[in-house]
Design a protein around this motif. Structure first.
Motif, PDB file in Angstrom:
ATOM      1  N   ASN A 250       0.881  -1.408  -0.060  1.00 53.69           N
ATOM      2  CA  ASN A 250      -0.058   0.051   0.010  1.00 53.69           C
ATOM      3  C   ASN A 250       0.883   1.169  -0.101  1.00 53.69           C
ATOM      4  OD1 ASN A 250      -2.164  -1.599   0.225  1.00 53.69           O
ATOM      5  ND2 ASN A 250      -2.108  -1.602   2.492  1.00 53.69           N
ATOM      6  N   LEU A 251       1.844   1.233  -0.681  1.00 54.53           N
ATOM      7  CA  LEU A 251       2.694   2.442  -0.783  1.00 54.53           C
ATOM      8  C   LEU A 251       1.985   3.440  -1.673  1.00 54.53           C
ATOM      9  CD1 LEU A 251       6.257   0.994  -1.203  1.00 54.53           C
ATOM     10  CD2 LEU A 251       5.318   1.782   0.713  1.00 54.53           C
ATOM     11  N   ARG A 252       2.166   4.606  -1.520  1.00 54.94           N
ATOM     12  CA  ARG A 252       1.330   5.479  -2.261  1.00 54.94           C
ATOM     13  C   ARG A 252       2.159   6.874  -2.751  1.00 54.94           C
ATOM     14  NH1 ARG A 252      -0.057  10.118   1.242  1.00 54.94           N
ATOM     15  NH2 ARG A 252       0.498   9.575   3.513  1.00 54.94           N
ATOM     16  N   LEU A 253       3.391   7.178  -2.392  1.00 59.46           N
ATOM     17  CA  LEU A 253       4.211   8.079  -2.840  1.00 59.46           C
ATOM     18  C   LEU A 253       5.506   7.470  -3.253  1.00 59.46           C
ATOM     19  CD1 LEU A 253       3.343  10.969  -0.456  1.00 59.46           C
ATOM     20  CD2 LEU A 253       2.326  10.780  -2.406  1.00 59.46           C
ATOM     21  N   LEU A 254       6.075   8.123  -4.199  1.00 60.79           N
ATOM     22  CA  LEU A 254       7.351   7.310  -4.634  1.00 60.79           C
ATOM     23  C   LEU A 254       8.186   8.255  -5.423  1.00 60.79           C
ATOM     24  CD1 LEU A 254       8.022   4.033  -4.886  1.00 60.79           C
ATOM     25  CD2 LEU A 254       7.122   4.143  -7.175  1.00 60.79           C
ATOM     26  N   ILE A 255       9.447   8.090  -4.917  1.00 62.96           N
ATOM     27  CA  ILE A 255      10.817   8.915  -5.675  1.00 62.96           C
ATOM     28  C   ILE A 255      11.954   8.039  -5.742  1.00 62.96           C
ATOM     29  CG2 ILE A 255       9.666  11.291  -4.815  1.00 62.96           C
ATOM     30  CD1 ILE A 255      11.874  11.755  -3.001  1.00 62.96           C
ATOM     31  N   ASN A 256      12.839   8.635  -6.466  1.00 65.52           N
ATOM     32  CA  ASN A 256      14.102   7.972  -6.786  1.00 65.52           C
ATOM     33  C   ASN A 256      15.129   9.024  -6.314  1.00 65.52           C
ATOM     34  OD1 ASN A 256      16.623   6.803  -7.462  1.00 65.52           O
ATOM     35  ND2 ASN A 256      16.090   6.865  -9.870  1.00 65.52           N
ATOM     36  N   THR A 257      16.009   8.919  -5.367  1.00 63.31           N
ATOM     37  CA  THR A 257      17.135   9.788  -4.847  1.00 63.31           C
ATOM     38  C   THR A 257      18.270   9.014  -4.365  1.00 63.31           C
ATOM     39  OG1 THR A 257      17.446  12.032  -4.087  1.00 63.31           O
ATOM     40  CG2 THR A 257      15.832  10.560  -2.989  1.00 63.31           C
ATOM     41  N   GLY A 258      19.299   9.458  -4.505  1.00 67.27           N
ATOM     42  CA  GLY A 258      20.578   8.781  -3.540  1.00 67.27           C
ATOM     43  C   GLY A 258      20.669   7.350  -3.906  1.00 67.27           C
ATOM     44  N   ASN A 259      20.315   6.836  -5.114  1.00 66.74           N
ATOM     45  CA  ASN A 259      20.378   5.368  -5.432  1.00 66.74           C
ATOM     46  C   ASN A 259      19.578   4.599  -4.954  1.00 66.74           C
ATOM     47  OD1 ASN A 259      22.562   5.794  -7.258  1.00 66.74           O
ATOM     48  ND2 ASN A 259      24.195   5.922  -5.793  1.00 66.74           N
ATOM     49  N   ARG A 260      18.392   5.097  -4.382  1.00 66.17           N
ATOM     50  CA  ARG A 260      17.303   4.439  -3.617  1.00 66.17           C
ATOM     51  C   ARG A 260      16.062   4.813  -3.796  1.00 66.17           C
ATOM     52  NH1 ARG A 260      19.581   2.045   1.506  1.00 66.17           N
ATOM     53  NH2 ARG A 260      21.609   3.054   2.026  1.00 66.17           N
ATOM     54  N   LEU A 261      15.182   3.808  -3.812  1.00 66.12           N
ATOM     55  CA  LEU A 261      13.509   4.116  -3.908  1.00 66.12           C
ATOM     56  C   LEU A 261      13.099   4.680  -2.439  1.00 66.12           C
ATOM     57  CD1 LEU A 261      11.769   1.694  -6.251  1.00 66.12           C
ATOM     58  CD2 LEU A 261      12.041   4.322  -6.600  1.00 66.12           C
ATOM     59  N   PHE A 262      12.378   5.787  -2.311  1.00 64.78           N
ATOM     60  CA  PHE A 262      12.045   6.085  -1.154  1.00 64.78           C
ATOM     61  C   PHE A 262      10.545   6.060  -1.173  1.00 64.78           C
ATOM     62  CE2 PHE A 262      16.054   7.756  -0.561  1.00 64.78           C
ATOM     63  CZ  PHE A 262      16.367   7.576   0.741  1.00 64.78           C
ATOM     64  N   ALA A 263       9.591   5.713  -0.402  1.00 61.82           N
ATOM     65  CA  ALA A 263       8.121   5.789  -0.456  1.00 61.82           C
ATOM     66  C   ALA A 263       7.574   5.989   0.851  1.00 61.82           C
ATOM     67  CB  ALA A 263       7.670   4.407  -1.069  1.00 61.82           C
ATOM     68  N   VAL A 264       6.031   6.411   0.604  1.00 63.31           N
ATOM     69  CA  VAL A 264       5.194   6.441   1.938  1.00 63.31           C
ATOM     70  C   VAL A 264       4.208   5.600   1.883  1.00 63.31           C
ATOM     71  CG1 VAL A 264       3.898   8.268   3.220  1.00 63.31           C
ATOM     72  CG2 VAL A 264       5.926   9.049   1.823  1.00 63.31           C
ATOM     73  N   GLY A 265       3.801   5.219   3.278  1.00 60.90           N
ATOM     74  CA  GLY A 265       2.736   4.448   3.608  1.00 60.90           C
ATOM     75  C   GLY A 265       1.508   4.802   3.363  1.00 60.90           C
ATOM     76  N   SER A 266       0.368   3.873   3.573  1.00 65.76           N
ATOM     77  CA  SER A 266      -1.053   4.483   3.615  1.00 65.76           C
ATOM     78  C   SER A 266      -1.684   3.984   4.983  1.00 65.76           C
ATOM     79  CB  SER A 266      -1.846   3.658   2.577  1.00 65.76           C
ATOM     80  OG  SER A 266      -1.195   4.160   1.133  1.00 65.76           O
ATOM     81  N   GLY A 267      -2.681   4.465   5.390  1.00 65.78           N
ATOM     82  CA  GLY A 267      -3.572   3.917   6.492  1.00 65.78           C
ATOM     83  C   GLY A 267      -2.506   4.282   7.798  1.00 65.78           C
ATOM     84  N   SER A 268      -2.513   3.314   8.455  1.00 67.15           N
ATOM     85  CA  SER A 268      -1.767   3.570   9.975  1.00 67.15           C
ATOM     86  C   SER A 268      -0.288   3.685   9.628  1.00 67.15           C
ATOM     87  CB  SER A 268      -1.851   2.285  10.617  1.00 67.15           C
ATOM     88  OG  SER A 268      -1.328   1.219  10.058  1.00 67.15           O
ATOM     89  N   GLN A 269       0.257   3.563   8.507  1.00 68.68           N
ATOM     90  CA  GLN A 269       1.634   3.886   8.020  1.00 68.68           C
ATOM     91  C   GLN A 269       1.563   5.153   7.085  1.00 68.68           C
ATOM     92  OE1 GLN A 269       3.922   1.836   9.333  1.00 68.68           O
ATOM     93  NE2 GLN A 269       2.100   0.649  10.307  1.00 68.68           N
ATOM     94  N   ARG A 270       0.724   6.020   7.370  1.00 65.55           N
ATOM     95  CA  ARG A 270       0.720   7.351   6.683  1.00 65.55           C
ATOM     96  C   ARG A 270       1.794   8.286   6.812  1.00 65.55           C
ATOM     97  NH1 ARG A 270      -4.128  11.069   9.221  1.00 65.55           N
ATOM     98  NH2 ARG A 270      -3.507  10.960  11.350  1.00 65.55           N
ATOM     99  N   ASN A 271       2.591   8.012   7.720  1.00 65.47           N
ATOM    100  CA  ASN A 271       3.593   9.003   8.265  1.00 65.47           C
ATOM    101  C   ASN A 271       4.799   8.240   7.951  1.00 65.47           C
ATOM    102  OD1 ASN A 271       2.395  11.804   8.553  1.00 65.47           O
ATOM    103  ND2 ASN A 271       1.121  10.789  10.548  1.00 65.47           N
ATOM    104  N   THR A 272       4.881   7.094   7.662  1.00 58.25           N
ATOM    105  CA  THR A 272       6.164   6.466   7.463  1.00 58.25           C
ATOM    106  C   THR A 272       6.833   6.447   6.147  1.00 58.25           C
ATOM    107  OG1 THR A 272       5.327   4.920   9.118  1.00 58.25           O
ATOM    108  CG2 THR A 272       7.120   4.250   7.694  1.00 58.25           C
ATOM    109  N   LEU A 273       8.004   7.067   6.115  1.00 55.84           N
ATOM    110  CA  LEU A 273       8.965   7.082   5.048  1.00 55.84           C
ATOM    111  C   LEU A 273      10.025   5.745   5.089  1.00 55.84           C
ATOM    112  CD1 LEU A 273      10.105   8.838   2.627  1.00 55.84           C
ATOM    113  CD2 LEU A 273      11.759   9.901   4.381  1.00 55.84           C
ATOM    114  N   TYR A 274       9.912   5.270   4.066  1.00 57.33           N
ATOM    115  CA  TYR A 274      10.616   3.828   3.533  1.00 57.33           C
ATOM    116  C   TYR A 274      11.626   4.025   2.640  1.00 57.33           C
ATOM    117  CZ  TYR A 274       6.242   1.612   5.631  1.00 57.33           C
ATOM    118  OH  TYR A 274       5.275   1.147   6.324  1.00 57.33           O
ATOM    119  N   ALA A 275      12.689   3.314   2.862  1.00 55.87           N
ATOM    120  CA  ALA A 275      13.892   3.464   1.895  1.00 55.87           C
ATOM    121  C   ALA A 275      14.163   1.967   1.305  1.00 55.87           C
ATOM    122  CB  ALA A 275      15.005   4.249   2.334  1.00 55.87           C
ATOM    123  N   SER A 276      14.487   1.660   0.122  1.00 52.36           N
ATOM    124  CA  SER A 276      15.022   0.633  -0.261  1.00 52.36           C
ATOM    125  C   SER A 276      16.361   0.385  -0.082  1.00 52.36           C
ATOM    126  CB  SER A 276      14.503   0.370  -1.720  1.00 52.36           C
ATOM    127  OG  SER A 276      15.516   1.208  -2.482  1.00 52.36           O
TER     128      SER A 276
END
Length: 616
Positions: A250-276
């Motif tokens: 349920n990732l909803r925002l997605l960008i590529n920077t610093g040789n990683r993908l970054f994404a933001v979750g949905s629902g209870s994870q709506r404020n979590t920033l994830y990195a690959s």
């Protein structure tokens, strides 16, 4: 020597606009505008020298990837050494479009189905496809020659230039939980990937009759969760578990920077920033994520890659800066700083880098990141769009999430739904060089994308509310432009300017009109009109309708004999003496079709400095 009226003996007063570099300032009192500002612009642009001309139009690029109104989706350009495609999601389906505008619709999303299964090997088949809800916003980011896609409801997908596939995880590690006994050799095997793919390559180590370790040489692919590990050999009792870190759901925002993908979750994870992991979208370690300011009653709306390993995180009422060191090992190495505790972003796709700044739509207008950072935590400066706040106030706030923006040709283009519209029907244009608004444009745009097809170069694509994709003609040089470049997909559009309210240097006295003059630059229009509006009028009064303002100019090649024109400028003058006196006067100049270019507008009047006393 002064100019005098024979019957009044009053000095002739002049007012007008010799430069339009101040742009539209419709949010201010119309008789108090600066000398270079106007009250309204529609389908016009400002030239670097401060004159006005009709904006360029759009041509049809792809008409087969269509949808009903209400579809949102997404659009992004995909470019590798082998493949160039414009990827668009419309009506819940995904299309890839080549440089000729030919579209291929990919199958809808299916499920994995087992094909064959034997001991130690398993083959599963996947049907190429992607589908989503019609009104879902789909975010895309190219990474490692793949276009990744997230819609906030389900798995992360990618396009590899051929098919669309779910992004699964891989086996990162095998941990021996029980060493067992009696082994001279052993082999660790794992169950097959749930989403198809390849098995991991493992090396199992035995010492002293016990299994001491399992080394992962190649983690394989296609794992949505940890597989079951079985250790076989001539001993017994050894057990192990596998570690897999697939992308969060349920990732909803997605960008590529610093040789990683970054994404933001949905629902209870709506404020979590994830990195690959670095250069690896199959690994999303839970340690590489952080909750931005906790669950503070707000949610992350947008993330934008910024300079020096920074990500700007926008919530609706706050702005944060996340600094991510290139050598980070976990999110504990990130630095999270509050930039503003007063303002934020209300529409994800409006947060766009503009030169060294980031512009975004806040709840009170278009704002700048640099200006917001300069405000302290107790005061908030005015938004950039304060001079056109009437336009901002026309945005349909119930559908503000569909607003989108792009920075192209030194212009910030904000597409939004006005009044009761549910889809974007208006574009507000800000000229970043002149730092002025160019008014509104009329194309309906749900997404923008820059393409760079090898046989064309950089082009701005605009997806309409019905999925059709058009190409903006702003890339053409003046010598390449024809009358067709002032149409939207073959349809004429109106352009006009309405001046500020002229008071001729006297805000109190009534005036008798004398005349006005308009100087046109190189124009194509054969159907222009001029109207006036006094402070005593309810609407416009036509003064000069159906004007041919086209310029006589020679363009190469031409056939001899030919006569060289003396000028491409045209002057139009008209009498104002037949109209009742007024205090304020504005002039509207309209072109029903084609290019209109205006250099200067001036007017003259006689102030009536003597007036009979009367009761108000």
């Amino acid at each position: 020597m002064g100019y005098y009226s024979d019957n009044l003996d009053d000095l002739l007063a002049f007012d007008g606009i010799r430069s339009f570099a101040g742009g539209q300032a419709s949010g201010l009192q119309s008789d108090l505008l600066a000398e270079n500002q106007v009250r309204e612009l529609s389908n016009m642009t400002l030239s670097p020298k401060g004159s006005l001309e009709t904006r360029r139009g759009v041509s049809s690029f792809c008409t087969t990837a269509t949808s009903q109104e209400g579809s949102i989706g997404g659009m992004r350009y995909y470019d590798t050494a082998a493949t160039e495609r414009l990827v668009t999601v419309t009506q819940g389906r995904v299309y890839t479009i080549n440089s000729n505008g030919s579209a291929y619709i990919h199958p809808a999303d299916d499920t994995w189905s087992q094909a064959t299964r034997t001991w130690g090997s398993e083959a599963q088949k996947w049907a190429d496809g992607f589908s989503t809800a019609i009104d879902a916003q789909v975010k895309m980011a190219q990474f490692n020659d793949k276009m990744y896609m997230a819609d906030g409801d389900g798995d992360l997908y990618y396009y590899d230039g051929s098919i669309f596939t779910r992004q699964a995880g891989k086996v990162r590690a095998i941990t021996v939980t029980t060493a067992g006994s009696g082994y001279t050799s052993a082999t660790a095997i794992v169950t097959g990937p749930q989403w198809g793919g390849t098995y991991p390559q493992l090396i199992t180590t035995v010492a002293g009759g016990a299994v001491t370790g399992v080394t992962v040489v190649d983690g394989g692919s296609g794992y949505s969760s940890a597989p079951t590990v079985t250790i076989i050999g001539d001993g017994s009792g050894a057990t192990a578990t596998a570690t897999v870190s697939p992308p969060p759901s349920n990732l909803r925002l997605l960008i590529n920077t610093g040789n990683r993908l970054f994404a933001v979750g949905s629902g209870s994870q709506r404020n979590t920033l994830y990195a690959s992991d670095i250069l690896d979208a199959s690994v999303w370690d839970s340690a590489n994520s952080a909750v931005i300011n906790g669950d503070d009653g707000d949610e992350i709306v947008a993330i934008v890659a910024y300079y020096q390993n920074r990500i700007i995180v926008f919530k609706k009422r706050r702005i944060f800066q996340v600094t991510i060191p290139p050598d980070m090992t976990t999110a504990a190495d990130w630095t999270i700083e509050l930039i503003s505790n007063n303002i934020g972003c209300v529409a994800e796709a409006t947060a766009v880098q503009v030169n060294s700044d980031i512009f975004f739509l806040s709840d009170d207008g278009i704002r700048s990141l640099i200006r917001s950072a300069a405000d302290d935590f107790t005061s908030v400066g005015l938004p950039i769009s304060e001079v056109v706040k009437d336009v901002i106030q026309s945005i349909n706030t119930a559908k503000i999430g569909v607003c989108t923006a792009h920075f192209y040709d030194n212009r910030y283009l904000l597409a939004f739904p006005s009044e009761a519209n549910d889809v974007n029907d208006t574009i507000l244009v800000y000229n970043a060089v002149l730092q002025a608004f160019e008014g509104t444009w009329t194309p309906n745009v749900m997404q923008f994308a820059l393409t760079n097809f090898q046989d064309e170069g950089v082009r701005l694509m605009l997806k309409t509310t019905t999925g059709q994709i058009n190409k903006y003609s702003g890339y053409k040089t003046p010598a390449q432009v024809t009358t067709a470049d002032y149409q939207d997909a073959g349809v004429n559009y109106e352009s006009y300017v309405r001046t500020k309210d002229f008071n001729f240097g006297d805000p109190f006295s009534a005036k008798y009109g004398s005349h006005f003059e308009v100087i046109f630059d190189d124009s194509y229009s054969t159907d222009a009109s001029v109207s006036i509006q006094r402070d005593i009028d309810v609407g416009d009064i036509d003064v000069q309708p159906n004007l041919n303002i086209s310029s006589a100019a020679l363009t190469l090649p031409f056939t001899l004999p030919a006569v060289l024109p003396t000028s491409v400028k045209k002057r139009l003058a008209s009498d104002l003496r037949t109209y009742e006196k007024w205090r304020l006067l504005n002039i509207k100049i309209t072109s029903a079709a084609n290019k209109m270019a205006i250099r200067q507008i001036t007017a003259a009047a006689n102030p009536d400095t003597i007036e009979v006393q009367k009761s108000l």
